[in-house]
Write an enzyme that holds these catalytic residues in place. Sequence first.
Site, short mmCIF file in Angstrom:
data_model
loop_
_atom_site.label_atom_id
_atom_site.label_comp_id
_atom_site.label_asym_id
_atom_site.label_seq_id
_atom_site.Cartn_x
_atom_site.Cartn_y
_atom_site.Cartn_z
N ASP A 53 0.83 -1.22 0.00
CA ASP A 53 0.00 0.00 0.00
C ASP A 53 0.86 1.26 0.00
OD1 ASP A 53 -0.60 0.97 3.26
OD2 ASP A 53 0.44 -0.90 2.79
N HIS B 245 0.02 4.21 1.45
CA HIS B 245 -0.33 5.20 2.49
C HIS B 245 0.93 5.68 3.19
CE1 HIS B 245 -4.09 2.93 1.92
NE2 HIS B 245 -4.59 4.13 1.97
#
Lengths: 483, 142
Positions: free
Chosen positions: B19, B21
Amino acid sequence: MDVVNKKWTEDYFFAERKKVLDMWPTGKDVDLDEAVEYHKNEPHSKNCALKSLQSKEKEITYLWPSLGTDTIASHKELLLHMQKKGEVDFLASYLDSLTRNCRFKEAEQELRKAKKKGKAMLNGFPIVVHGIKGCREVIDAVDLPVLFLGPSPDVRLAHEIGIAGGHTGYSGGPLISFWNYTKDIPVEKIIHNYQYSHRLMGYYEERGVPLLYCVSGAMPSISPPSLMIVPEIIEVLIAAEQGVKHIRLNAWLQGNIAQDIAYILTFKKLADEYLERLGYQDVHTTTYSTNPTGRYPTDHEQVYALNSYFTMIGRLAAVQGIGSRTIDEASHIPTKEGSAKSFRSIKVIIDMVQPQNISVRDNYSVKAEIHILEKEVKSILDKVIEMGDGDIITGTQIAIDAGVLDQPYATTQHVKGKVMGVKDSEGAARFFDLGNLPFAREIFDFHKYKIANREKQIGKKVDYETVIKDLTALSHGAILPFE
Amino acid sequence: MSNINSAKATLITGVIGEDVHVTGIRILEHALKNSGFNVHSLGIHNTQEDFIKAAVDTGADAILISSLCGHARLLVDDIRQKCTQKGLENILLYIGGQLVIHAEEWKKTERTFKKIGFNRVYQPFILPEPVIADLKGDLKIE
């Protein structure tokens, strides 16, 4: 890699071009002479650059959605639906993330699955896999101009096929791709890839085909607008050197009305100023604004309200184009119905505000923001040019290493990441940490003063908790977090 | 902001898994640097091997892992054994973020990761200050 801001020679461009067209089999179908002819036979009303200029002359604001799905049939259906039900003025092909990372083989596999299953498998339109024929099948079916978009470290082959396939504009850029979409790729490599894309656009321009390039700079994360404007003007100057003639200046609004309007006006003024100062006389710039990135509400009614609010700010600054997020994108890839509803609702705002000749330039708050913003942008940009001894690309590389060009929350490992923003008592983005930005005392004091007002408001020092709350305030439908 | 004077402990920070993020770890890194730690950031897209290699190369005192994809357990499964194999018997291991996909009682999540060998496990939206306090305590700084 020695990359400087100098127009590529035809020999160099065509030598690079051989390698680019070999990246995927559809590359061999690109015939530049044929593509130039195709564009010349298209009506002016289907050209992104010409239609943008028209909005400037008429002083009106056009609507630009971001759209993209994987198969030819579904993408065509989406674009036709928006043309019919969305009341938009432009259409778009958003590139899927596999294409944006040049993973064409996987994109092809997913596309095959999508056709078989009859449901979307990619998060955008895979221009390269579809090739020229596939792109034109979509573009020939619609009446509006279509641009393709999506930041990417290497969008060269997508440019070849996208433009020859009938698209007349592209949105994305080397610096936004560097900070916000890569981890480890050196900035000069990404700029070099974009020089190729820009030179290709320049090639078409020289043969009488106007094309629109939309700079993006950097994504905002409670960022004082100089953090976006500076990289955007750098993108403008890199594109102009390679012969790009029509540039759209994308402003990322964040919600404080005076600061957002100042962003749009200052960006336009300084982009034109630096273009002229560095000798690019015949570049046409138009303005555009859109909602901020980051977390958004999932509640549709709140999104309608936010979209209308940001549209209102853009129109008050008389932008030529407005983009918007959609009511359903916080939950999933937007549907065609969700996109059409979102744009139909903001069209009402344009139609309400557009005929009113309300002046915002002389507003005291706007003027105060412009005053400080101009100084910030010039301080950084002049330092970058100085560091590169006049060359903006050399300067960019040195300035990134020095933290003179910096971003908060970058995905790349190659920036300092010292700067950080926080909101002031009115929700405008200020510097919580100024990092190594080359600012004079006045600018430091200004941000300190504004932050002190916020501290009075919340009754404590701003800290990381304040920053985190500010980052998510908008997702609760408010400019400042609820205490 | 004031720079608190702390010993030059070296920390490895980064996000594990696919991911992207990045906001949480960037805020934490910013705060750790301002507290005087020597922060060696790995950014996004790392494997447990990346963390361990960086810790060996820099002689780090602690590894701080952020994860938001919900698959953390699979991604850090045998990190403690791997650290020991590489001679990092005493390294501190911290993890935080969205560690599991389905909602479960926090105590249960914490137990799972402590069993794997993490010294500290943090809930989502943890602020930097308690992490810094824990580090100073665990590393016996000041």
